[in-house]
Design a protein around this motif. Sequence first.
Motif, PDB file in Angstrom:
ATOM      1  N   GLN A 121      11.667 -39.452   4.915  1.00 64.22           N
ATOM      2  CA  GLN A 121      10.735 -40.087   4.034  1.00 64.22           C
ATOM      3  C   GLN A 121       9.660 -38.899   3.565  1.00 64.22           C
ATOM      4  N   ARG A 122       9.098 -38.304   4.493  1.00 72.64           N
ATOM      5  CA  ARG A 122       8.342 -37.224   4.130  1.00 72.64           C
ATOM      6  C   ARG A 122       8.941 -36.139   3.220  1.00 72.64           C
ATOM      7  N   ASN A 123      10.375 -35.789   3.290  1.00 72.08           N
ATOM      8  CA  ASN A 123      11.100 -34.853   2.481  1.00 72.08           C
ATOM      9  C   ASN A 123      11.554 -35.569   1.295  1.00 72.08           C
ATOM     10  N   PHE A 124      11.612 -36.776   1.199  1.00 69.63           N
ATOM     11  CA  PHE A 124      11.921 -37.478  -0.097  1.00 69.63           C
ATOM     12  C   PHE A 124      10.541 -37.325  -0.916  1.00 69.63           C
ATOM     13  N   TYR A 125       9.342 -37.395  -0.305  1.00 77.03           N
ATOM     14  CA  TYR A 125       7.967 -37.495  -1.019  1.00 77.03           C
ATOM     15  C   TYR A 125       7.752 -36.020  -1.553  1.00 77.03           C
ATOM     16  N   ILE A 126       8.067 -35.262  -0.594  1.00 70.28           N
ATOM     17  CA  ILE A 126       8.011 -33.646  -1.231  1.00 70.28           C
ATOM     18  C   ILE A 126       8.669 -33.293  -2.114  1.00 70.28           C
ATOM     19  N   SER A 127      10.110 -33.443  -2.058  1.00 69.14           N
ATOM     20  CA  SER A 127      10.807 -33.305  -3.077  1.00 69.14           C
ATOM     21  C   SER A 127      10.560 -33.788  -4.373  1.00 69.14           C
ATOM     22  N   GLY A 128      10.192 -35.193  -4.252  1.00 70.38           N
ATOM     23  CA  GLY A 128       9.889 -36.141  -5.356  1.00 70.38           C
ATOM     24  C   GLY A 128       8.686 -35.703  -6.423  1.00 70.38           C
ATOM     25  N   PHE A 129       7.555 -35.381  -5.516  1.00 74.16           N
ATOM     26  CA  PHE A 129       6.445 -34.753  -5.887  1.00 74.16           C
ATOM     27  C   PHE A 129       6.505 -33.523  -6.739  1.00 74.16           C
ATOM     28  N   ALA A 130       7.516 -32.735  -5.791  1.00 70.11           N
ATOM     29  CA  ALA A 130       7.722 -31.123  -6.591  1.00 70.11           C
ATOM     30  C   ALA A 130       8.414 -31.248  -7.731  1.00 70.11           C
ATOM     31  N   LEU A 131       9.641 -32.349  -7.936  1.00 65.01           N
ATOM     32  CA  LEU A 131      10.290 -32.339  -9.016  1.00 65.01           C
ATOM     33  C   LEU A 131       9.352 -33.032 -10.194  1.00 65.01           C
ATOM     34  N   PHE A 132       8.548 -33.997  -9.860  1.00 68.88           N
ATOM     35  CA  PHE A 132       7.832 -34.504 -10.773  1.00 68.88           C
ATOM     36  C   PHE A 132       6.478 -33.511 -11.472  1.00 68.88           C
ATOM     37  N   LEU A 133       6.098 -32.811 -10.604  1.00 71.48           N
ATOM     38  CA  LEU A 133       5.064 -31.821 -11.092  1.00 71.48           C
ATOM     39  C   LEU A 133       5.679 -30.743 -11.857  1.00 71.48           C
TER      40      LEU A 133
END
Length: 229
Positions: free
Chosen positions: A100-112
């Motif tokens: 879940q942490r990796n999902f949030y990290i990758s998702g926010f990195a993609l979004f930003l």
Amino acid sequence: MSLQWTLIAGFLYAEIVVVLFLVLPIASPKKWNSLFKSRFLQGLKRQAGIYFVVLLAILVLFCLDAIREMRKYSNPQGDRDGHAHLDLEMQESMRLFRAQRNFYISGFALFLSLVIRRLVMLISSQAALLAQSEASMKQAQSASAAAKSYLKQQGDIKENLSNEAHDKEINEMRAEISALKEKLKLAEKDKSAVKTQADNLAKEYDRLAEEHSKLQKKITISSEDKKSE
């Protein structure tokens, strides 16, 4: 945390810093645009599209991997076997947390990444619009100054024309006054000549009247002498 996720987390923190710099009123759009048009960034801009697509592809792959890990560890092994040990459940819970942490990290990195790209485009557009508005303002000011100068020139021309007409009228009046003065002088000369002629006529009339009276007296005396004889 593994090396790749550490790099993605570091990239995410860098993106957060970049977004803060772009959002906060630290520099004007012109300065940001001049920075974007620097030689270094212009050199990167030629291949920026390829780099951005590759970066998005990597982030999407990591995000999909994190989703797969979450789905994998969302159903613990103990629920399927019914004989899971407490340590195994804790390990699966930790792996689920990491997924879940990796999902949030990758998702926010993609979004930003998308947000930064959009912010750069908007700032560049704003800088271009500001430059265009300043150019339009300068053009309008120059046009206004030219119009004022033209109106002033027209006013000066009209004033000069009115002054010329006034001077012409004054000259005509002066010429007319001079002509009237000449006529007055001629009239005065004629008057003096007529007066002199009248005086001469009066004198001649007096002389003739005196001679007439003398002749009358002589005629009277001669007639009396004839009667007496």
